[in-house]
Design an enzyme around this catalytic site. Structure first.
Site, PDB file in Angstrom:
ATOM      1  N   SER A   1       0.821  -1.216   0.000  1.00 55.18           N
ATOM      2  CA  SER A   1       0.000   0.000   0.000  1.00 55.18           C
ATOM      3  C   SER A   1       0.851   1.261   0.000  1.00 55.18           C
ATOM      4  CB  SER A   1      -0.930   0.031   1.216  1.00 55.18           C
ATOM      5  OG  SER A   1      -2.066  -0.743   0.967  1.00 55.18           O
TER       6      SER A   1
ATOM      7  N   THR B   1      -1.113   2.357   4.752  1.00 57.93           N
ATOM      8  CA  THR B   1      -0.404   3.640   4.678  1.00 57.93           C
ATOM      9  C   THR B   1       0.596   3.746   5.807  1.00 57.93           C
ATOM     10  OG1 THR B   1      -2.240   4.825   3.692  1.00 57.93           O
ATOM     11  CG2 THR B   1      -0.746   6.135   5.052  1.00 57.93           C
TER      12      THR B   1
ATOM     13  N   ARG C   1      -8.653   9.457  -7.892  1.00 54.42           N
ATOM     14  CA  ARG C   1      -9.042   9.634  -6.487  1.00 54.42           C
ATOM     15  C   ARG C   1      -7.816   9.990  -5.624  1.00 54.42           C
ATOM     16  NH1 ARG C   1      -7.506   7.209  -1.345  1.00 54.42           N
ATOM     17  NH2 ARG C   1      -9.302   7.240   0.023  1.00 54.42           N
ATOM     18  N   VAL C   2      -7.991  10.985  -4.779  1.00 52.49           N
ATOM     19  CA  VAL C   2      -6.948  11.361  -3.829  1.00 52.49           C
ATOM     20  C   VAL C   2      -7.531  11.214  -2.431  1.00 52.49           C
ATOM     21  CG1 VAL C   2      -5.600  13.312  -2.940  1.00 52.49           C
ATOM     22  CG2 VAL C   2      -5.743  12.920  -5.412  1.00 52.49           C
TER      23      VAL C   2
ATOM     24  N   THR D   1      -4.521   6.607   9.368  1.00 47.57           N
ATOM     25  CA  THR D   1      -4.525   5.531   8.385  1.00 47.57           C
ATOM     26  C   THR D   1      -5.957   5.016   8.275  1.00 47.57           C
ATOM     27  OG1 THR D   1      -3.590   3.370   7.807  1.00 47.57           O
ATOM     28  CG2 THR D   1      -3.935   3.801  10.139  1.00 47.57           C
ATOM     29  N   GLY D   2      -6.265   4.414   7.138  1.00 44.49           N
ATOM     30  CA  GLY D   2      -7.616   3.897   6.960  1.00 44.49           C
ATOM     31  C   GLY D   2      -8.355   4.601   5.842  1.00 44.49           C
TER      32      GLY D   2
ATOM     33  N   THR E   1       1.533   6.798   0.764  1.00 41.81           N
ATOM     34  CA  THR E   1       0.604   5.696   0.478  1.00 41.81           C
ATOM     35  C   THR E   1       0.333   5.560  -1.013  1.00 41.81           C
ATOM     36  OG1 THR E   1      -1.572   4.814   1.081  1.00 41.81           O
ATOM     37  CG2 THR E   1      -1.472   7.151   0.604  1.00 41.81           C
TER      38      THR E   1
HETATM   39  C1  SD4 Z   1      -6.255   6.577   1.742  1.00 40.35           C
HETATM   40  N1  SD4 Z   1      -5.724   6.695   4.064  1.00 40.35           N
HETATM   41  O1  SD4 Z   1      -5.812   6.742   0.608  1.00 40.35           O
HETATM   42  C2  SD4 Z   1      -5.322   6.105   2.824  1.00 40.35           C
HETATM   43  C3  SD4 Z   1      -5.311   4.624   2.824  1.00 40.35           C
HETATM   44  C4  SD4 Z   1      -4.696   4.044   4.029  1.00 40.35           C
HETATM   45  O2  SD4 Z   1      -3.747   2.464   5.219  1.00 40.35           O
HETATM   46  O3  SD4 Z   1      -4.512   4.635   5.038  1.00 40.35           O
HETATM   47  N2  SD4 Z   1      -4.312   2.876   4.072  1.00 40.35           N
HETATM   48  O4  SD4 Z   1      -7.444   6.732   2.024  1.00 40.35           O
END
Ligand code: SD4
Length: 326
Positions: free
Chosen positions: A86, A188, A216-217, A239-240, A206
């Site tokens: 990731s 991430t 997409r951002v 993260t997430g 990430t």
């Molecule tokens: C996102 N926050 O692009 C990032 C993805 C992520 O662990 O955190 N993955 O939405």
């Protein structure tokens, strides 16, 4: 000044206290969460790939280096690791099979740089650093970010590894997009460091959510969403599912809560509470890390399986985060 302090104590903090303090005892009693004041230098980062990243960052700090150099050096490790799916090289692609990267970095003076929707460059964090150091801007995006990187000597590379391409081709069979809780969607790296002087910096990098729409951002390159530091207060990273973090400007929120008196743990819990209040949290994982200037830390997530790496007091270790859902 003292009037302002009193206002903050009685007003804003009073209001915050109503929602965060009931949870305080839970955090303080949990032995798996040693968010004690062990001082600095320290490094904290998301997920298991945080371990080697912390090692690298700590080497810079132990040598007397600055936090800003440590955070960049640290996150370059998972960026270059094809097994880290990731981040950077080997990151899972978007639904069109393209690896698009987001990253940001911020130093103790409030300077910051970021890149979003960047393709073909293995180390987006170093491009973000260059945006910070060598341009009057904060964020470069897409083809402009790529052009800037190439003009500054970065090499154009194919970041889609065989393994990642195989996973994408499997996904294509159903083409079902669910940014839900599963492991490959959440890797991430957000990393925060306090150097020997006690100055703080942060970095976040990430490939974003796998199978995302092209273009997409997420939150990770947005200063204040994916990461934020304020050298008077502390720092936070996320993260997430980035959409949930963007909607609440999560990392900025965490730092502002700490400014008003919350501990890092309380601030992370309140930022998750904001998400849980208004969004469909059961299908999403979001995790926050925070540190303050004393070297205390906090971590909190929606679901139980968020973990992080903490390097402090001479020991680098993985810790399971506390979570809203048990
Ligand atoms: C996102 N926050 O692009 C990032 C993805 C992520 O662990 O955190 N993955 O939405």
């Amino acid at each position: 000044m003292s009037n302002r302090r009193n206002f903050i104590k009685g007003g804003v903090l009073g209001a915050i206290g109503a929602s965060i303090f009931p949870k305080l005892s839970i955090a303080k009693m949990d032995k798996t969460n040693p968010n004690s004041d062990n001082g600095f230098p320290m490094v904290i980062s998301t997920w298991r790939h945080g371990m080697p990243a912390n090692e690298e960052a700590m080497e810079v700090l132990q040598g007397g280096g600055k936090a800003i150099d440590a955070v960049e050096a640290g996150v370059r490790i998972p960026e270059a690791d094809p097994e880290s799916m990731s981040v950077g090289l080997g990151g899972l692609p978007d639904r069109e099979g393209k690896v698009t990267l987001d990253a940001c970095i911020m130093d103790e003076t409030g300077n910051c740089g970021s890149v979003s929707f960047l393709q073909h460059i293995k180390h987006p964090i170093s491009v973000a650093r260059l945006v910070m150091d060598n341009t009057p801007h904060v964020m470069l995006s897409g083809s402009g970010a790529l052009q800037f990187a190439l003009e500054n000597g970065f090499k154009k590379e194919n970041l889609l590894t065989e393994k990642a391409e195989k996973r994408w081709r499997e996904w294509l069979k159903e083409s079902e997009y669910k940014p839900v809780i599963n492991v490959e969607n959440h890797d991430t790296i957000g990393l925060l460091a306090l150097d020997k002087k006690g100055d703080i910096s942060g970095a976040c990098t990430t490939s974003g959510l796998s199978w995302k729409m092209h273009g997409r951002v997420g939150d990770s390159p947005v200063i204040g969403a994916g990461m934020f530091v304020d050298n008077e207060v502390g720092g936070a990273c996320a993260t997430g599912v980035g959409e949930a973090v963007l909607k609440t400007l999560g990392s900025f929120l965490v730092v502002e809560l700490m400014r008003q008196g919350a501990t890092p743990q309380e601030a992370c819990e309140e930022a998750i509470a904001r998400i849980v209040k208004n969004q469909n949290y059961k299908d999403m994982q979001i995790g926050y890390l925070a540190i303050n200037k004393k070297g205390e830390h906090g971590a909190y997530a929606v679901h139980p399986w968020f973990n992080y790496a903490l390097y402090q007091g001479g020991e680098n270790q993985m810790i399971d985060s506390l979570s809203y859902l048990k």
